[in-house]
Design a protein around this motif. Structure first.
Motif, PDB file in Angstrom:
ATOM      1  N   GLY A   1       6.657   4.740  -4.697  1.00 14.84           N
ATOM      2  CA  GLY A   1       6.087   6.083  -4.550  1.00 14.84           C
ATOM      3  C   GLY A   1       4.909   6.102  -3.601  1.00 14.84           C
ATOM      4  O   GLY A   1       4.746   7.033  -2.797  1.00 14.84           O
ATOM      5  N   LEU A   2       4.082   5.047  -3.645  1.00 12.56           N
ATOM      6  CA  LEU A   2       2.942   4.953  -2.731  1.00 12.56           C
ATOM      7  C   LEU A   2       3.415   4.856  -1.283  1.00 12.56           C
ATOM      8  O   LEU A   2       2.844   5.489  -0.385  1.00 12.56           O
ATOM      9  CB  LEU A   2       2.107   3.726  -3.100  1.00 12.56           C
ATOM     10  N   ALA A   3       4.477   4.076  -1.054  1.00  9.12           N
ATOM     11  CA  ALA A   3       5.012   3.932   0.301  1.00  9.12           C
ATOM     12  C   ALA A   3       5.576   5.257   0.811  1.00  9.12           C
ATOM     13  O   ALA A   3       5.414   5.601   1.991  1.00  9.12           O
ATOM     14  CB  ALA A   3       6.095   2.849   0.319  1.00  9.12           C
ATOM     15  N   LEU A   4       6.210   6.012  -0.071  1.00 11.62           N
ATOM     16  CA  LEU A   4       6.703   7.338   0.323  1.00 11.62           C
ATOM     17  C   LEU A   4       5.542   8.244   0.722  1.00 11.62           C
ATOM     18  O   LEU A   4       5.629   9.007   1.695  1.00 11.62           O
ATOM     19  CB  LEU A   4       7.492   7.968  -0.827  1.00 11.62           C
ATOM     20  N   PHE A   5       4.441   8.146  -0.028  1.00  9.84           N
ATOM     21  CA  PHE A   5       3.251   8.943   0.277  1.00  9.84           C
ATOM     22  C   PHE A   5       2.710   8.623   1.661  1.00  9.84           C
ATOM     23  O   PHE A   5       2.223   9.513   2.369  1.00  9.84           O
ATOM     24  CB  PHE A   5       2.184   8.688  -0.794  1.00  9.84           C
ATOM     25  N   PHE A   6       2.799   7.345   2.070  1.00 10.25           N
ATOM     26  CA  PHE A   6       2.293   6.929   3.372  1.00 10.25           C
ATOM     27  C   PHE A   6       3.287   7.197   4.508  1.00 10.25           C
ATOM     28  O   PHE A   6       3.044   6.804   5.644  1.00 10.25           O
ATOM     29  CB  PHE A   6       1.919   5.450   3.364  1.00 10.25           C
ATOM     30  N   GLY A   7       4.404   7.835   4.202  1.00 15.88           N
ATOM     31  CA  GLY A   7       5.305   8.274   5.258  1.00 15.88           C
ATOM     32  C   GLY A   7       6.512   7.399   5.524  1.00 15.88           C
ATOM     33  O   GLY A   7       7.278   7.673   6.450  1.00 15.88           O
ATOM     34  N   TYR A   8       6.721   6.358   4.731  1.00 17.54           N
ATOM     35  CA  TYR A   8       7.924   5.540   4.893  1.00 17.54           C
ATOM     36  C   TYR A   8       9.122   6.298   4.325  1.00 17.54           C
ATOM     37  O   TYR A   8       8.985   7.085   3.385  1.00 17.54           O
ATOM     38  CB  TYR A   8       7.765   4.204   4.170  1.00 17.54           C
ATOM     39  N   ASP A   9      10.301   6.068   4.901  1.00 18.33           N
ATOM     40  CA  ASP A   9      11.477   6.732   4.343  1.00 18.33           C
ATOM     41  C   ASP A   9      11.872   6.038   3.043  1.00 18.33           C
ATOM     42  O   ASP A   9      11.335   4.989   2.677  1.00 18.33           O
ATOM     43  CB  ASP A   9      12.637   6.775   5.343  1.00 18.33           C
ATOM     44  N   ILE A  10      12.832   6.615   2.340  1.00 16.04           N
ATOM     45  CA  ILE A  10      13.164   6.157   0.993  1.00 16.04           C
ATOM     46  C   ILE A  10      13.648   4.709   0.979  1.00 16.04           C
ATOM     47  O   ILE A  10      13.365   3.942   0.060  1.00 16.04           O
ATOM     48  CB  ILE A  10      14.215   7.096   0.364  1.00 16.04           C
ATOM     49  N   TYR A  11      14.351   4.303   2.029  1.00 14.16           N
ATOM     50  CA  TYR A  11      14.901   2.951   2.074  1.00 14.16           C
ATOM     51  C   TYR A  11      13.805   1.928   2.404  1.00 14.16           C
ATOM     52  O   TYR A  11      13.776   0.835   1.826  1.00 14.16           O
ATOM     53  CB  TYR A  11      16.038   2.873   3.091  1.00 14.16           C
ATOM     54  N   GLU A  12      12.928   2.281   3.309  1.00 13.69           N
ATOM     55  CA  GLU A  12      11.788   1.401   3.601  1.00 13.69           C
ATOM     56  C   GLU A  12      10.870   1.296   2.391  1.00 13.69           C
ATOM     57  O   GLU A  12      10.359   0.213   2.065  1.00 13.69           O
ATOM     58  CB  GLU A  12      11.021   1.925   4.810  1.00 13.69           C
ATOM     59  N   ALA A  13      10.663   2.425   1.702  1.00  8.55           N
ATOM     60  CA  ALA A  13       9.802   2.430   0.517  1.00  8.55           C
ATOM     61  C   ALA A  13      10.386   1.536  -0.576  1.00  8.55           C
ATOM     62  O   ALA A  13       9.650   0.790  -1.242  1.00  8.55           O
ATOM     63  CB  ALA A  13       9.635   3.851  -0.006  1.00  8.55           C
ATOM     64  N   ALA A  14      11.706   1.588  -0.763  1.00 11.75           N
ATOM     65  CA  ALA A  14      12.344   0.725  -1.760  1.00 11.75           C
ATOM     66  C   ALA A  14      12.187  -0.743  -1.391  1.00 11.75           C
ATOM     67  O   ALA A  14      11.944  -1.592  -2.256  1.00 11.75           O
ATOM     68  CB  ALA A  14      13.824   1.081  -1.885  1.00 11.75           C
ATOM     69  N   SER A  15      12.290  -1.046  -0.112  1.00 10.88           N
ATOM     70  CA  SER A  15      12.161  -2.433   0.345  1.00 10.88           C
ATOM     71  C   SER A  15      10.741  -2.941   0.161  1.00 10.88           C
ATOM     72  O   SER A  15      10.528  -4.118  -0.154  1.00 10.88           O
ATOM     73  CB  SER A  15      12.573  -2.532   1.821  1.00 10.88           C
ATOM     74  N   ILE A  16       9.763  -2.069   0.360  1.00  6.61           N
ATOM     75  CA  ILE A  16       8.366  -2.459   0.146  1.00  6.61           C
ATOM     76  C   ILE A  16       8.085  -2.609  -1.355  1.00  6.61           C
ATOM     77  O   ILE A  16       7.462  -3.565  -1.799  1.00  6.61           O
ATOM     78  CB  ILE A  16       7.417  -1.420   0.770  1.00  6.61           C
ATOM     79  N   GLY A  17       8.580  -1.669  -2.140  1.00  5.20           N
ATOM     80  CA  GLY A  17       8.356  -1.727  -3.582  1.00  5.20           C
ATOM     81  C   GLY A  17       8.943  -2.969  -4.219  1.00  5.20           C
ATOM     82  O   GLY A  17       8.363  -3.528  -5.150  1.00  5.20           O
ATOM     83  N   ILE A  18      10.081  -3.447  -3.699  1.00  6.89           N
ATOM     84  CA  ILE A  18      10.757  -4.586  -4.313  1.00  6.89           C
ATOM     85  C   ILE A  18       9.940  -5.874  -4.177  1.00  6.89           C
ATOM     86  O   ILE A  18      10.242  -6.863  -4.860  1.00  6.89           O
ATOM     87  CB  ILE A  18      12.171  -4.771  -3.721  1.00  6.89           C
ATOM     88  N   ILE A  19       8.906  -5.876  -3.364  1.00 13.04           N
ATOM     89  CA  ILE A  19       7.989  -7.026  -3.348  1.00 13.04           C
ATOM     90  C   ILE A  19       7.455  -7.258  -4.758  1.00 13.04           C
ATOM     91  O   ILE A  19       7.250  -8.393  -5.187  1.00 13.04           O
ATOM     92  CB  ILE A  19       6.812  -6.782  -2.375  1.00 13.04           C
ATOM     93  N   GLY A  20       7.279  -6.160  -5.492  1.00 12.67           N
ATOM     94  CA  GLY A  20       6.778  -6.252  -6.856  1.00 12.67           C
ATOM     95  C   GLY A  20       7.743  -6.914  -7.814  1.00 12.67           C
ATOM     96  O   GLY A  20       7.377  -7.185  -8.964  1.00 12.67           O
ATOM     97  N   ALA A  21       8.962  -7.196  -7.387  1.00 14.16           N
ATOM     98  CA  ALA A  21       9.898  -7.929  -8.241  1.00 14.16           C
ATOM     99  C   ALA A  21       9.407  -9.349  -8.477  1.00 14.16           C
ATOM    100  O   ALA A  21       9.856 -10.023  -9.402  1.00 14.16           O
ATOM    101  CB  ALA A  21      11.288  -7.959  -7.611  1.00 14.16           C
TER     102      ALA A  21
END
Length: 375
Positions: free
Chosen positions: A122-142
């Motif tokens: 959600g933070l990545a989406l706020f910063f303007g990344y598209d949904i697929y880029e945001a998911a890829s960034i979020g998955i670092i948290g895995a």
């Protein structure tokens, strides 16, 4: 002589920065022993691909494409998703789910400690990344390198370099990242809380059925997780079956070692100056740290919430929740160390290990969920 002058003139400051990054990764691997098996080949590969006119990556010469060795590793091993999946077999073969099966409620933390993935998305989406880029960034948290690589390859291969570096570096830094978050969210009395461990026997039948049933259940809930979850559970089945010791040992040793070397080199093919030296990379690495912090906080807060409804003698040391991330066994060891620092007679390791291996399943399910609902 003209050739050497031409090569020297081709050097840019971005090349030098990236060779410095490669040197830093090697330093972290050798001096600090942070994920050395992956960061060392990744660091050296970064130097290789950023040398001017390097034959390690694809180059255009005389109007023809000359394929580089590391670029070929990337196309064969990463783009096809083969290497991350092979590593997951090795991970499964290394996991012992006995502490989790002996105390199944630890599975809750393997799920809730993944909330950093979705909050960071959600933070990545706020910063303007598209949904697929945001998911890829979020998955670092895995906190699971192979899952991060697998999802990023599907959704945002252009971000694979910084995502891989962030995922593996922060996994190695768990003993530094988690304690300040845990200390901020718990009291000393909570950290002193003892949890006697009852060594409940787990039958061989249960150990064999567990990876099979988890794969079936995960496949029904999130079909896109079948490759990720199935490869982990296949590796574990090799371990617990009792009839494939040779294959289990090969998965834990030869397979893991060979694929890790090739994986580090293949990822390095994406760490070229034009892809890596930009503000975007720094933002991704920073959000990766946020994801790890939120994972830790999510696990701790879940345990504190659960304690509100449990009898006093059944309450859970809130630090156990933080072990629900997938960084095994670093997180479990961190919790044990913090528990003994609060009270030298406190032994939380087996509870933390149960939550930690649950995190391995939770991270793969989270990755599969993203693939299912975005793919």
């Amino acid at each position: 002589m003209d050739f050497f002058i031409h090569t020297f003139e081709a050097v840019t400051w971005q090349n030098l920065v990236m060779m410095g990054v490669g040197g830093l990764l090697i330093y972290l691997a050798v001096k600090k022993e942070f994920e050395p098996n992956l960061l060392l080949p990744m660091g050296f590969g970064t130097i290789l691909v950023n040398l001017p006119l390097s034959s390690a990556i694809d180059q255009i010469a005389g109007g023809k494409l000359i394929e580089g060795a590391l670029s070929m590793f990337f196309k064969i091993g990463i783009a096809t998703e083969i290497m991350p999946l092979l590593i997951l077999i090795a991970v499964g073969a290394m996991c012992d789910f006995t502490p989790l099966l002996a105390n199944p409620k630890m599975f809750l933390f393997g799920l809730t400690a993944q909330m950093g993935i979705f909050l960071t998305m959600g933070l990545a989406l706020f910063f303007g990344y598209d949904i697929y880029e945001a998911a890829s960034i979020g998955i670092i948290g895995a906190a699971d390198g192979p899952t991060s690589i697998y999802v990023s390859t599907r959704f945002a291969p252009n971000l694979l370099g910084p995502i891989s570096v962030a995922a593996y570096t922060y996994m190695a830094l768990v003993p530094l990242i988690q304690p300040p978050v845990i200390l901020a969210l718990t009291t000393k009395n909570e950290r002193r809380m003892k949890m006697p461990y009852a060594d409940r026997p787990v039958s061989r039948r249960m150990l064999i059925l567990f990876p099979i049933l988890i794969t079936i259940l995960g496949g029904i809930v999130a079909p896109a997780s079948v490759s990720l979850l199935g490869f982990v559970m296949f590796g574990n089945l090799l371990r617990v079956s009792g009839v494939t010791d040779r294959l289990s040992n090969a998965a834990q040793n030869e397979l893991a070692n060979i694929v890790t070397i090739l994986l580090g080199f293949a990822i390095a093919a994406t760490m070229t100056d034009e892809k890596f030296v930009n503000v975007n990379t720094l933002v991704i690495i920073a959000m990766g740290l946020v994801a790890f912090v939120l994972d830790t906080a999510g696990g701790v807060l879940t345990a504190k919430l659960l304690n509100l409804f449990l009898p006093k003698d059944k309450r859970i040391n809130p630090m156990i929740g933080a072990a629900g991330i997938s960084a095994f066994p670093m997180s479990a060891r961190t919790i044990q160390r913090l528990g003994q620092k609060a009270d030298p007679s406190n032994h939380l390791l087996m509870h933390a290990v149960g939550a930690n291996v649950a995190g391995q399943i939770g991270s793969v399910l989270a990755g599969g969920a993203l693939l299912a609902y975005l793919g």
